[in-house]
Design a protein around this motif. Structure first.
Motif, mmCIF file in Angstrom:
data_model
loop_
_atom_site.group_PDB
_atom_site.id
_atom_site.type_symbol
_atom_site.label_atom_id
_atom_site.label_comp_id
_atom_site.label_asym_id
_atom_site.label_seq_id
_atom_site.Cartn_x
_atom_site.Cartn_y
_atom_site.Cartn_z
ATOM 1 N N SER A 13 0.833 -1.197 0.000
ATOM 2 C CA SER A 13 0.000 0.000 0.000
ATOM 3 C C SER A 13 0.874 1.255 0.000
ATOM 4 O O SER A 13 2.101 1.187 0.125
ATOM 5 N N LYS A 14 0.211 2.376 -0.125
ATOM 6 C CA LYS A 14 0.925 3.660 -0.136
ATOM 7 C C LYS A 14 1.666 3.879 1.180
ATOM 8 O O LYS A 14 2.774 4.400 1.209
ATOM 9 N N GLU A 15 1.048 3.443 2.273
ATOM 10 C CA GLU A 15 1.677 3.576 3.594
ATOM 11 C C GLU A 15 2.964 2.756 3.671
ATOM 12 O O GLU A 15 3.965 3.206 4.238
ATOM 13 N N ASN A 16 2.953 1.559 3.083
ATOM 14 C CA ASN A 16 4.148 0.720 3.073
ATOM 15 C C ASN A 16 5.294 1.411 2.333
ATOM 16 O O ASN A 16 6.440 1.371 2.789
ATOM 17 N N LYS A 18 5.741 4.607 1.926
ATOM 18 C CA LYS A 18 6.235 5.720 2.755
ATOM 19 C C LYS A 18 7.187 5.203 3.827
ATOM 20 O O LYS A 18 8.238 5.792 4.077
ATOM 21 N N PRO A 77 -1.507 -3.971 4.856
ATOM 22 C CA PRO A 77 -2.268 -2.744 4.615
ATOM 23 C C PRO A 77 -3.622 -2.787 5.322
ATOM 24 O O PRO A 77 -4.194 -3.865 5.517
#
Length: 80
Positions: A13-16, A18, A77
């Motif tokens: 995911s996008k958080e990963n 980052k 995620p």
């Protein structure tokens, strides 16, 4: 199947991503802490290569960065 049904799924995911970038920055900081301490004259020994920062702190920061990278990759995620 129309365009709305097609969804591009990434493995992370996008958080990963980052968190991966943050871990990479931590590793770079650790390597920057290891730099320096050499002597320009090869006949002169410089004791600063054995400082706490280069021998203890910097390797711990690098190892923490690698551990953080593993966490960033393995983190599941959030379900939406």
């Amino acid at each position: 199947m129309n365009k709305q049904d097609k969804k591009l799924d990434f493995a992370l995911s996008k958080e990963n991503y980052k968190l991966i970038v943050i871990g990479f920055v931590i590793i770079i900081v650790g390597f920057l802490l290891m730099m320096g301490g050499g002597s320009d004259d090869p006949n002169v020994f410089d004791e600063s290569i054995f400082s706490f920062r280069r021998i203890t702190l910097a390797p711990m920061v690098v190892l923490f960065g690698f551990g953080f990278e593993i966490y960033a990759i393995m983190k599941k995620p959030k379900e939406q």
